[in-house]
Design an enzyme around this catalytic site. Structure first.
Site, mmCIF file in Angstrom:
data_model
loop_
_atom_site.group_PDB
_atom_site.id
_atom_site.type_symbol
_atom_site.label_atom_id
_atom_site.label_comp_id
_atom_site.label_asym_id
_atom_site.label_seq_id
_atom_site.Cartn_x
_atom_site.Cartn_y
_atom_site.Cartn_z
ATOM 1 N N ASP A 1 0.863 -1.187 0.000
ATOM 2 C CA ASP A 1 0.000 0.000 0.000
ATOM 3 C C ASP A 1 0.900 1.238 0.000
ATOM 4 O OD1 ASP A 1 1.011 0.134 2.557
ATOM 5 O OD2 ASP A 1 -0.897 -0.176 3.569
ATOM 6 N N ASP B 1 -8.173 -7.376 0.485
ATOM 7 C CA ASP B 1 -7.277 -7.652 1.608
ATOM 8 C C ASP B 1 -8.014 -7.228 2.872
ATOM 9 O OD1 ASP B 1 -6.748 -4.635 1.012
ATOM 10 O OD2 ASP B 1 -5.927 -4.978 3.009
ATOM 11 N N CYS C 1 -13.951 -27.990 7.749
ATOM 12 C CA CYS C 1 -12.734 -27.318 7.279
ATOM 13 C C CYS C 1 -11.603 -28.325 7.092
ATOM 14 C CB CYS C 1 -12.320 -26.251 8.291
ATOM 15 S SG CYS C 1 -10.759 -25.429 7.895
ATOM 16 N N CYS D 1 -8.469 -27.727 6.834
ATOM 17 C CA CYS D 1 -7.155 -27.135 7.147
ATOM 18 C C CYS D 1 -6.381 -28.017 8.128
ATOM 19 C CB CYS D 1 -7.308 -25.702 7.669
ATOM 20 S SG CYS D 1 -7.396 -25.546 9.464
ATOM 21 N N CYS E 1 -7.743 -28.005 11.824
ATOM 22 C CA CYS E 1 -8.980 -28.741 12.087
ATOM 23 C C CYS E 1 -8.784 -30.249 11.928
ATOM 24 C CB CYS E 1 -10.094 -28.238 11.171
ATOM 25 S SG CYS E 1 -10.557 -26.536 11.564
ATOM 26 N N HIS F 1 -5.891 -21.335 10.797
ATOM 27 C CA HIS F 1 -7.271 -21.730 10.473
ATOM 28 C C HIS F 1 -8.044 -20.591 9.818
ATOM 29 C CE1 HIS F 1 -11.397 -22.978 10.532
ATOM 30 N NE2 HIS F 1 -11.646 -21.801 11.083
#
Ligand SMILES: [Zn+2]
Length: 393
Positions: free
Chosen positions: A91, A308, A346, A348, A351, A377
């Protein structure tokens, strides 16, 4: 050429595509995790790669103050410094100057401010912001703008928008005159292929040409891309004018700024939708600083390509987790004996491996690992949300 937006499919207003950058391709619409100080707090770069992160955002304000742009430049630029060979976006620093620093003085020339770290005095202008972003060397950099506060009266919004347009022109002029000074400019195609400055075991290296090396697309672009920012507060008329005049200046992509600043969500949506009508279809559309999982899915369906937000990472550090069954506050005593996964839906690594009881214990014990696991997560949940949106287009 700096970046190229290839739109593969459109469905209603939504579009699925690919952003071609000097350091690799990004499937869009994409969620970009925020790596404020050249790190996504608590998560190593190899884990980000495993989660499928394709582009990270860095904050110029923080990196400019510490470790300093010259330091990063002398170490080869931000990609090499942080050992992240994939695409990066920075940015302009403007938003943090307005939100974090003290004793700001805004003039036509730029903004004088005091560092939130040590009180030292600094000056950021369109020229110095672009110079800093060229020195850091992200693939995509942002014009210096003023994020108009909310609420603001019509005269104030107009004046702020006009200044952002003048700052946009100055940002572009400086960029055009200096864009060859990026740390990786002039490297042959594929040399964006940064080799990690680590003695990686050969097994690891062999497994992932991807871990240490970028496969640059044929004829990968070799300069940074500069995006312009549309302002104009909450007035569709001013947003349209800002969009049209920003497009007239001519940028490689267009961002919608100044939203998610306290306005009702229905208004955010209305402004996003009406602004998008005035942005070119062949350029990337970036909505800055939003939102919840439901919101990012909604904005992607309106035709936003890039977003974002600090929400998934910041909330994770406070024990607030997004799941397919809603938000979970892992600190609650009700999870103390809960052997189930955080989110049964999930896939991931958190999890798959840990129980709610264990995550609750880590958080209650103030263990560093709580922040690490929670952040992984939440990021994974956001990335999956966007993956689902891409597949639905
Ligand atoms: Zn998970």
């Amino acid at each position: 050429m700096s970046v190229e937006m290839q739109v593969a499919v459109t469905s209603g207003q939504a579009r699925r595509g690919r952003l071609i950058t000097p350091h690799g391709n990004v499937e869009t619409p994409v969620f970009m995790p925020v790596g404020t100080q050249a790190t996504v707090k608590g998560v190593p770069q190899d884990v980000l790669e495993e989660l499928g992160v394709e582009i990270l955002l860095g904050n110029t304000y923080h990196l400019y103050l510490r470790p300093g742009v010259e330091q990063v430049r002398s170490l080869g630029g931000l990609h090499r410094f942080m050992a992240w060979p994939k695409p990066l976006l920075t940015d302009s620093g403007g938003f943090q100057v307005f939100s974090l620093s003290e004793l700001r003085k805004v003039t036509e020339e730029g903004v004088t401010f005091r560092s939130h770290l040590d009180g030292s005095s600094h000056f950021l202008s369109p020229e110095s912001s672009i110079a800093a972003q060229i020195g850091l060397g992200a693939d995509i950099i942002m014009a210096f703008d003023e994020c108009t506060e909310y609420p603001a009266d019509a005269a104030r919004v107009r004046a702020s928008m006009e200044m952002t347009l003048r700052w946009g022109k100055r940002s572009k002029k400086y960029f055009e005159d200096h864009k060859r000074e990026v740390p990786w400019s002039g490297s042959p195609p594929g040399a964006g292929a940064l080799t990690l400055p680590l003695g990686l075991p050969s097994a690891y290296e062999g497994e992932a040409g991807s871990a240490g090396r970028v496969e640059a697309p044929t004829q990968a672009p070799r300069t940074q891309a500069l995006f312009g920012i549309v302002q104009g507060g909450m007035q569709p008329g001013l947003r349209q004018e800002s969009a049209e005049r920003t497009v007239e200046i001519g940028f490689d992509g267009y961002a919608i700024g100044g939203l998610s600043v306290g306005e009702p969500r229905s208004l955010t949506r209305e402004i996003v939708e009406s602004t998008l009508e005035h942005l070119p279809k062949d350029k990337p559309h970036y909505l800055m600083g939003v939102g919840t999982p439901e919101e990012i899915a909604e904005y992607a369906r309106l035709g936003i390509d890039m977003m974002d937000c600090v929400l998934p990472t910041r909330a994770a550090r406070h024990g607030l987790l997004y799941t397919s069954e809603g938000k979970v506050s892992i600190k609650q005593a009700r999870y103390a004996g809960d052997e189930g996964p955080l989110d049964p839906g999930c896939p991931c690594p958190i999890c798959r491996r840990y129980s709610r009881a264990y995550l609750r214990h880590l958080y209650a014990s103030n263990e560093v690992l709580a922040q690490v696991l929670n952040t992984i997560h939440n990021l994974s949940f956001y990335l999956d949300t966007m993956r689902r949106v891409r597949h639905s287009i």
